[in-house]
Design a protein around this motif. Structure first.
Motif, mmCIF file in Angstrom:
data_model
loop_
_atom_site.group_PDB
_atom_site.id
_atom_site.type_symbol
_atom_site.label_atom_id
_atom_site.label_comp_id
_atom_site.label_asym_id
_atom_site.label_seq_id
_atom_site.Cartn_x
_atom_site.Cartn_y
_atom_site.Cartn_z
ATOM 1 N N MET A 55 -3.518 6.843 -5.335
ATOM 2 C CA MET A 55 -3.363 7.051 -3.889
ATOM 3 C C MET A 55 -4.592 6.562 -3.136
ATOM 4 O O MET A 55 -4.490 5.928 -2.073
ATOM 5 C CB MET A 55 -3.114 8.540 -3.616
ATOM 6 C CG MET A 55 -1.746 9.001 -4.046
ATOM 7 S SD MET A 55 -1.254 10.517 -3.269
ATOM 8 C CE MET A 55 -2.025 11.697 -4.328
ATOM 9 N N SER B 259 0.821 -1.200 0.000
ATOM 10 C CA SER B 259 0.000 0.000 0.000
ATOM 11 C C SER B 259 0.858 1.255 0.000
ATOM 12 O O SER B 259 0.560 2.232 -0.695
ATOM 13 C CB SER B 259 -0.913 -0.028 1.232
ATOM 14 O OG SER B 259 -1.373 1.233 1.516
ATOM 15 N N GLY C 152 1.624 6.872 -6.818
ATOM 16 C CA GLY C 152 0.592 7.852 -7.133
ATOM 17 C C GLY C 152 1.027 9.268 -6.809
ATOM 18 O O GLY C 152 0.747 10.207 -7.576
ATOM 19 N N LEU C 153 1.732 9.423 -5.695
ATOM 20 C CA LEU C 153 2.216 10.746 -5.302
ATOM 21 C C LEU C 153 3.251 11.256 -6.294
ATOM 22 O O LEU C 153 3.281 12.450 -6.629
ATOM 23 C CB LEU C 153 2.804 10.676 -3.892
ATOM 24 C CG LEU C 153 3.154 11.996 -3.218
ATOM 25 C CD1 LEU C 153 1.946 12.876 -3.171
ATOM 26 C CD2 LEU C 153 3.659 11.729 -1.823
ATOM 27 N N ILE D 106 -3.986 10.629 -8.350
ATOM 28 C CA ILE D 106 -4.886 10.723 -7.203
ATOM 29 C C ILE D 106 -5.661 9.420 -7.042
ATOM 30 O O ILE D 106 -5.856 8.912 -5.917
ATOM 31 C CB ILE D 106 -5.821 11.931 -7.376
ATOM 32 C CG1 ILE D 106 -5.015 13.213 -7.294
ATOM 33 C CG2 ILE D 106 -6.901 11.937 -6.334
ATOM 34 C CD1 ILE D 106 -5.836 14.441 -7.515
ATOM 35 N N THR E 101 9.602 5.624 0.807
ATOM 36 C CA THR E 101 9.120 4.244 0.668
ATOM 37 C C THR E 101 9.971 3.287 1.478
ATOM 38 O O THR E 101 9.456 2.415 2.183
ATOM 39 C CB THR E 101 9.154 3.826 -0.811
ATOM 40 O OG1 THR E 101 8.606 4.832 -1.598
ATOM 41 C CG2 THR E 101 8.413 2.536 -1.019
ATOM 42 N N ALA F 274 -4.557 2.846 -2.907
ATOM 43 C CA ALA F 274 -3.605 2.355 -1.912
ATOM 44 C C ALA F 274 -4.217 2.408 -0.516
ATOM 45 O O ALA F 274 -4.079 1.464 0.281
ATOM 46 C CB ALA F 274 -2.329 3.197 -1.960
ATOM 47 N N PHE G 209 0.982 4.031 -2.941
ATOM 48 C CA PHE G 209 0.694 5.424 -2.589
ATOM 49 C C PHE G 209 1.793 6.341 -3.101
ATOM 50 O O PHE G 209 1.507 7.420 -3.647
ATOM 51 C CB PHE G 209 0.565 5.544 -1.073
ATOM 52 C CG PHE G 209 0.174 6.909 -0.617
ATOM 53 C CD1 PHE G 209 1.132 7.825 -0.219
ATOM 54 C CD2 PHE G 209 -1.153 7.292 -0.589
ATOM 55 C CE1 PHE G 209 0.766 9.087 0.193
ATOM 56 C CE2 PHE G 209 -1.520 8.548 -0.181
ATOM 57 C CZ PHE G 209 -0.563 9.451 0.211
ATOM 58 N N PHE G 210 3.050 5.930 -2.937
ATOM 59 C CA PHE G 210 4.122 6.828 -3.358
ATOM 60 C C PHE G 210 4.268 6.875 -4.863
ATOM 61 O O PHE G 210 4.699 7.890 -5.416
ATOM 62 C CB PHE G 210 5.430 6.448 -2.680
ATOM 63 C CG PHE G 210 5.476 6.845 -1.237
ATOM 64 C CD1 PHE G 210 5.742 5.915 -0.258
ATOM 65 C CD2 PHE G 210 5.214 8.145 -0.857
ATOM 66 C CE1 PHE G 210 5.754 6.276 1.074
ATOM 67 C CE2 PHE G 210 5.225 8.518 0.469
ATOM 68 C CZ PHE G 210 5.503 7.577 1.430
#
Lengths: 105, 169
Positions: free
Chosen positions: A41, A14, A21-22, A38, B107, A44, A18-19
């Motif tokens: 994210m 996850s 997507g960021l 977006i 990360t 995630a 997320f990263f």
């Protein structure tokens, strides 16, 4: 004998999603590509919620209901965001984020 | 039996890897339509992770709503707007290397913290069974208030999207 997949693997997956997507939100110049980041994210966060609701919560349906509401709100956000993109494209004839600098000093 | 279990584990990690690969392709391809297709692949991977976690109703709703509606409206908008896809135009802005390095460090930090934490584990919850009927009962009794608010938000968002997107000439 049957090994359970540890929940930390879901947390790491996850976080990686997320990263990614960021990175998409921060770096891409096209507005629609930012909206795709977006969506990554939000997905995630959904994976994280459902993993914890299966492994470590007292009521196993709470995380899934939370994820359902996040899917709902993400759909609304994409609808309104893309309507804004269409309105901007009609005015400025471009979807390049570097061109939207009217509010810059 | 053990071989089948190992094949299942290998399949799970393969699905994780494929989802991450599609996500990386989504944020790095030049052609925006290819990015939308890779986003659909990522969302299908996330839906299969939901099926691994035995949240079947949520997985089906994910496919219906995300892959079926959100990706479709994104493809519509990509077709209606003329994006920057020329080979000489750069598609990332100037913060590309710095943010790449920073996010990679973040990360690694979160992965290190996640691997060295003792997460709680509830055996009863792990072996319980949640189906659409249970979710429906809880949505209408315990979570009725956010359900109604969500319906109002959906209506307002769709009316707002139509009002923003219509042709006013």
């Amino acid at each position: 004998m049957s090994t359970i997949i540890p929940v930390s693997h879901f947390v790491i997956f996850s976080a990686v999603l997320f990263f990614i997507g960021l990175y998409g939100v921060l770096v891409r110049r096209n507005v629609i590509a930012v909206l795709m980041g977006i969506e990554l994210m939000l997905n995630a966060a959904n994976v994280n919620l459902v993993a914890f609701s299966r492994y470590a919560s007292h009521s196993p349906e709470t995380g899934q209901i939370f994820a359902l509401f996040i899917i709902l709100l993400a759909g609304c956000a994409v609808a309104v965001g893309l309507a804004i993109v269409l309105a901007i494209y009609r005015n400025r004839k471009t979807v390049d984020m570097d061109e939207f600098n009217l509010l810059k000093w | 039996m053990l071989t089948l279990h190992l094949i299942g584990l290998a399949g799970f990690y393969l699905v994780l890897f494929i989802t991450i690969a599609f996500a990386i392709l989504t944020v790095s391809l030049r052609n925006l339509f290819h990015c939308a297709l890779c986003l659909a692949g990522t969302l299908l991977g996330v839906a299969s992770i939901f099926l691994f976690l035995r949240a079947e109703f949520l997985g089906m709703i994910q496919i219906l709503v995300y892959v079926g509606a959100v990706v479709t409206i994104m493809v519509f908008t990509i077709m209606l707007t003329h994006g920057i896809a020329d080979k000489s135009v750069m598609q990332n802005n100037l913060q590309s290397p710095a943010s790449g390095i920073a996010l990679l460090c973040l990360t690694l930090l979160i992965s290190f913290c996640a691997l060295h934490t003792t997460w709680p584990y509830n055996t009863v919850t792990f072996h319980s069974f949640v189906d659409a009927k249970t979710l429906g009962i809880h949505l209408l009794t315990e979570y009725a208030f956010p359900f109604e608010i969500g319906a109002i938000i959906l209506t307002v968002a769709l009316i707002g999207a139509i009002a923003l997107g219509r042709d006013t000439e």
